[in-house]
Write an enzyme that holds these catalytic residues in place. Structure first.
Site, PDB file in Angstrom:
ATOM      1  N   GLU A  81       0.855  -1.184   0.000  1.00  0.00           N
ATOM      2  CA  GLU A  81       0.000   0.000   0.000  1.00  0.00           C
ATOM      3  C   GLU A  81       0.893   1.238   0.000  1.00  0.00           C
ATOM      4  OE1 GLU A  81      -2.838  -0.260   3.218  1.00  0.00           O
ATOM      5  OE2 GLU A  81      -3.417  -2.264   2.572  1.00  0.00           O
ATOM      6  N   CYS A 118      -1.491  -6.945   6.523  1.00  0.00           N
ATOM      7  CA  CYS A 118      -0.826  -8.150   6.021  1.00  0.00           C
ATOM      8  C   CYS A 118       0.114  -8.794   7.034  1.00  0.00           C
ATOM      9  CB  CYS A 118      -0.065  -7.833   4.742  1.00  0.00           C
ATOM     10  SG  CYS A 118      -1.196  -7.499   3.382  1.00  0.00           S
ATOM     11  N   LYS A 140      -1.470 -10.308  10.369  1.00  0.00           N
ATOM     12  CA  LYS A 140      -2.409 -11.420  10.170  1.00  0.00           C
ATOM     13  C   LYS A 140      -1.741 -12.585   9.449  1.00  0.00           C
ATOM     14  CE  LYS A 140      -4.973 -10.536   5.889  1.00  0.00           C
ATOM     15  NZ  LYS A 140      -4.425 -11.583   5.058  1.00  0.00           N
ATOM     16  N   LYS A 156       1.314   2.939   8.147  1.00  0.00           N
ATOM     17  CA  LYS A 156       2.543   3.428   7.515  1.00  0.00           C
ATOM     18  C   LYS A 156       2.195   4.644   6.664  1.00  0.00           C
ATOM     19  CE  LYS A 156       2.557   0.612   3.355  1.00  0.00           C
ATOM     20  NZ  LYS A 156       3.308  -0.278   2.509  1.00  0.00           N
TER      21      LYS A 156
HETATM   22  N1  LIG Z   1      -3.748  -4.744   1.507  1.00  0.00           N
HETATM   23  C1  LIG Z   1      -2.570  -5.189   1.088  1.00  0.00           C
HETATM   24  O1  LIG Z   1      -1.566  -4.473   1.099  1.00  0.00           O
HETATM   25  C2  LIG Z   1      -2.444  -6.601   0.571  1.00  0.00           C
HETATM   26  C3  LIG Z   1      -1.274  -6.966  -0.129  1.00  0.00           C
HETATM   27  C4  LIG Z   1      -1.171  -8.255  -0.625  1.00  0.00           C
HETATM   28  C5  LIG Z   1      -2.207  -9.169  -0.415  1.00  0.00           C
HETATM   29  N2  LIG Z   1      -3.309  -8.799   0.287  1.00  0.00           N
HETATM   30  C6  LIG Z   1      -4.393  -9.772   0.452  1.00  0.00           C
HETATM   31  O2  LIG Z   1      -5.427  -9.467  -0.485  1.00  0.00           O
HETATM   32  C7  LIG Z   1      -6.701  -9.782   0.067  1.00  0.00           C
HETATM   33  C8  LIG Z   1      -7.584  -8.542   0.043  1.00  0.00           C
HETATM   34  O3  LIG Z   1      -7.000  -7.568   0.896  1.00  0.00           O
HETATM   35  P1  LIG Z   1      -7.512  -6.059   0.914  1.00  0.00           P
HETATM   36  O4  LIG Z   1      -6.560  -5.300   1.759  1.00  0.00           O
HETATM   37  O5  LIG Z   1      -7.760  -5.606  -0.480  1.00  0.00           O
HETATM   38  O6  LIG Z   1      -8.922  -6.236   1.679  1.00  0.00           O
HETATM   39  P2  LIG Z   1     -10.088  -5.170   1.792  1.00  0.00           P
HETATM   40  O7  LIG Z   1     -10.778  -5.479   3.063  1.00  0.00           O
HETATM   41  O8  LIG Z   1      -9.585  -3.798   1.537  1.00  0.00           O
HETATM   42  O9  LIG Z   1     -11.049  -5.533   0.567  1.00  0.00           O
HETATM   43  C9  LIG Z   1     -11.817  -6.689   0.485  1.00  0.00           C
HETATM   44  C10 LIG Z   1     -13.061  -6.372  -0.343  1.00  0.00           C
HETATM   45  O10 LIG Z   1     -13.772  -7.589  -0.592  1.00  0.00           O
HETATM   46  C11 LIG Z   1     -15.161  -7.305  -0.554  1.00  0.00           C
HETATM   47  N3  LIG Z   1     -15.908  -8.533  -0.373  1.00  0.00           N
HETATM   48  C12 LIG Z   1     -16.029  -9.309   0.733  1.00  0.00           C
HETATM   49  N4  LIG Z   1     -16.828 -10.364   0.475  1.00  0.00           N
HETATM   50  C13 LIG Z   1     -17.209 -10.264  -0.808  1.00  0.00           C
HETATM   51  C14 LIG Z   1     -18.032 -11.048  -1.659  1.00  0.00           C
HETATM   52  N5  LIG Z   1     -18.621 -12.164  -1.216  1.00  0.00           N
HETATM   53  N6  LIG Z   1     -18.213 -10.652  -2.925  1.00  0.00           N
HETATM   54  C15 LIG Z   1     -17.624  -9.514  -3.384  1.00  0.00           C
HETATM   55  N7  LIG Z   1     -16.837  -8.738  -2.626  1.00  0.00           N
HETATM   56  C16 LIG Z   1     -16.646  -9.100  -1.360  1.00  0.00           C
HETATM   57  C17 LIG Z   1     -15.267  -6.318   0.591  1.00  0.00           C
HETATM   58  O11 LIG Z   1     -16.503  -5.606   0.544  1.00  0.00           O
HETATM   59  C18 LIG Z   1     -14.058  -5.437   0.355  1.00  0.00           C
HETATM   60  O12 LIG Z   1     -14.343  -4.343  -0.491  1.00  0.00           O
HETATM   61  C19 LIG Z   1      -6.416 -10.322   1.467  1.00  0.00           C
HETATM   62  O13 LIG Z   1      -6.342 -11.719   1.403  1.00  0.00           O
HETATM   63  C20 LIG Z   1      -5.062  -9.732   1.796  1.00  0.00           C
HETATM   64  O14 LIG Z   1      -4.365 -10.511   2.726  1.00  0.00           O
HETATM   65  C21 LIG Z   1      -3.462  -7.530   0.767  1.00  0.00           C
END
Ligand SMILES: NC(=O)c1ccc[n+]([C@@H]2O[C@H](COP(=O)([O-])OP(=O)(O)OC[C@H]3O[C@@H](n4cnc5c(N)ncnc54)[C@H](O)[C@@H]3O)[C@@H](O)[C@H]2O)c1
Length: 436
Positions: free
Chosen positions: A153, A261, A264, A322
């Site tokens: 991010e 990240c 968790k 951050k």
């Molecule tokens: N944030 C980061 O920097 C990062 C980096 C690498 C990987 N990840 C991984 O990516 C994944 C997503 O992380 P994030 O930070 O984007 O999460 P987030 O919480 O910002 O976004 C998740 C989205 O999914 C939607 N959602 C939930 N259930 C749903 C459904 N049934 N149908 C459609 N949409 C649905 C939510 O409304 C939300 O908008 C996680 O597994 C995380 O570990 C995150």
């Protein structure tokens, strides 16, 4: 290619925008109706540099669209990215509810051959679970690919458009070829696309995050020792990082790591290992050190103001976990503010982008918190300043102005960004992390 990205959060929205930017037809899908309504108007619900312009451009060019209608999106797409959240469950393991919900809807909506791409960070074995969940509901051919995301991010667009590597977990050579074609434009400088079996791809993501987190915890442990010996961890960090076998990134001591990240994923990795009866003492220590580290400034605050903190007011600069994000998930600021407010302190807080998110995350203590519109306003009438998140605008502030605003000129520097000699000359008392 015709693509749907399910989940338009920090990861899904970046993936959708960047794939559209490259000429693909992308549908961003979410269950959050308010979020989708805003995205249709090119209003970005998160702060991520450059994202708003990219979403706007691709909406206008009609390569990108948003909907809450997953079944129709499945019918219209060949490649379906799952990028929903995998938050920690009560025992620390990743909660797979959202991923499996989406998998089932995909299974029920299939109208032809599809490639389902697992972009969410998921425990080893999820590829198979998702395959089973979809397979029970359809006779159409499909493949499930594990494709973990490594973006940061604050620099997410650049990370996605110019990845250090792309990891593709599949045993199917034809599917691997489609994924190579999709990612080819992003690795033109020669960075690798690594095709491997799905469990290896799934575990790669956790191994990467645990390694980065362990570097931070290791340096935080060294910082505690340095402080007791009169050494300065900032000097040590520079020298250690100059070793080409080690390198500089992720060696910065401070108030610990946070975010959606590292905390968790480290906990989920520990939980996976427990289920498989494998000991991971190093990873467990990484987590323990970090939890303690979040409160490392509190004894310093007590040292300066005395054990009884009732009646003290502190200015807090930086709340997001951050800089360059508004993400408050597991931010060290939450632990610090909770601790000092519990001891009777009132806080005046400021963050350049995370104020709205902070109000939600800090809600239990809102009656003791003043949310300020400017950084210097936070210092007005405060007894001291605590730097928690090192946004650029905090790096070289007007110290004379801070001195005149604070009731007592003391700075607790949770990220070691200030020159303590200079602050000493300006009449401040300075506390850093690991600077004896
Ligand atoms: N944030 C980061 O920097 C990062 C980096 C690498 C990987 N990840 C991984 O990516 C994944 C997503 O992380 P994030 O930070 O984007 O999460 P987030 O919480 O910002 O976004 C998740 C989205 O999914 C939607 N959602 C939930 N259930 C749903 C459904 N049934 N149908 C459609 N949409 C649905 C939510 O409304 C939300 O908008 C996680 O597994 C995380 O570990 C995150």
């Amino acid at each position: 290619m015709k693509i749907s990205v399910v989940g338009t959060g920090y990861v899904g929205l970046v993936v959708a925008a960047c794939l559209a930017e490259n000429g693909n037809n992308v549908i961003g899908v979410d269950i959050d109706e308010d979020k989708i309504d805003r995205l249709k108007r090119a209003e970005i619900p998160i702060f991520e540099p450059g994202l708003e312009e990219m979403v706007k451009r691709n909406l206008e060019e009609e390569r990108l669209s948003f909907t809450t209608d997953l079944p129709t999106s499945v019918e219209r797409s060949h490649i379906l990215f799952i990028a929903v959240g995998t938050p920690p469950g009560d025992d620390g393991s990743a909660d797979m509810r959202y991923v499996l919900d989406v998998a089932e809807t995909i299974g029920r909506s299939m109208n032809g051959e599809k490639i389902v791409v697992l972009k969410s960070t998921v425990p080893v074995g999820t590829n198979e679970r998702v395959h089973d969940a979809i397979g029970k509901l359809t006779d159409h051919a499909f493949s499930v690919v594990s494709n973990p995301e490594f973006l940061k991010e604050g620099a997410a667009l650049d990370d996605f458009l110019r990845p250090d590597r792309v990891v593709i977990g599949t045993e199917d050579a034809k599917v691997a070829e489609v994924m190579r074609e999709l990612y080819g434009p992003f690795v033109r400088t020669g960075n690798p696309i690594l095709v491997m079996d799905p469990p290896s791809a799934e575990l790669t993501k956790y191994a990467s995050n645990a390694m980065l987190a362990s570097r931070i915890s290791f340096m935080n442990e060294m910082a505690r020792l340095a402080e007791k010996t009169g050494a300065d961890i900032s000097q040590i960090r520079r020298a250690v990082g100059s070793d080409s076998r080690i390198g500089h990134p992720f060696l910065f001591p401070g108030v610990g790591y946070g975010g959606s990240c590292f905390p968790k994923d480290v906990r989920a990795l520990i939980q996976t290992a427990r289920e498989l009866e494998v000991d991971l003492p190093l990873v467990e220590a990484t987590e323990r050190v970090n939890e303690a580290q979040k409160l490392i400034l509190v004894p310093k605050i007590r040292k300066f103001f005395g054990e009884d903190l009732a009646g003290v007011t502190l200015a807090i600069w930086g709340l997001a976990f951050k800089p360059k994000t508004d993400d408050m998930r597991e931010a060290p600021s939450i632990a610090i503010i909770g601790e000092v407010v519990g001891a009777g302190v009132r806080v005046r807080v400021f963050d350049p982008e995370a104020m709205a998110e902070a109000r939600k995350s800090l809600a239990p203590w809102n009656d003791k918190i003043t949310y300020c519109r400017k950084s210097y306003e936070a210092c007005e009438g405060a007894d001291g300043l605590v730097l928690v998140t090192e946004w650029n605008e905090f790096r070289n502030p007007d110290f004379e102005r801070i001195h005149s605003l604070l009731r007592r000129p003391v700075i607790f520097d949770g990220r070691n960004i200030y020159d303590r000699e200079r602050l000493g000359q300006l009449g401040f008392t300075y506390f850093g992390v690991g600077r004896g």
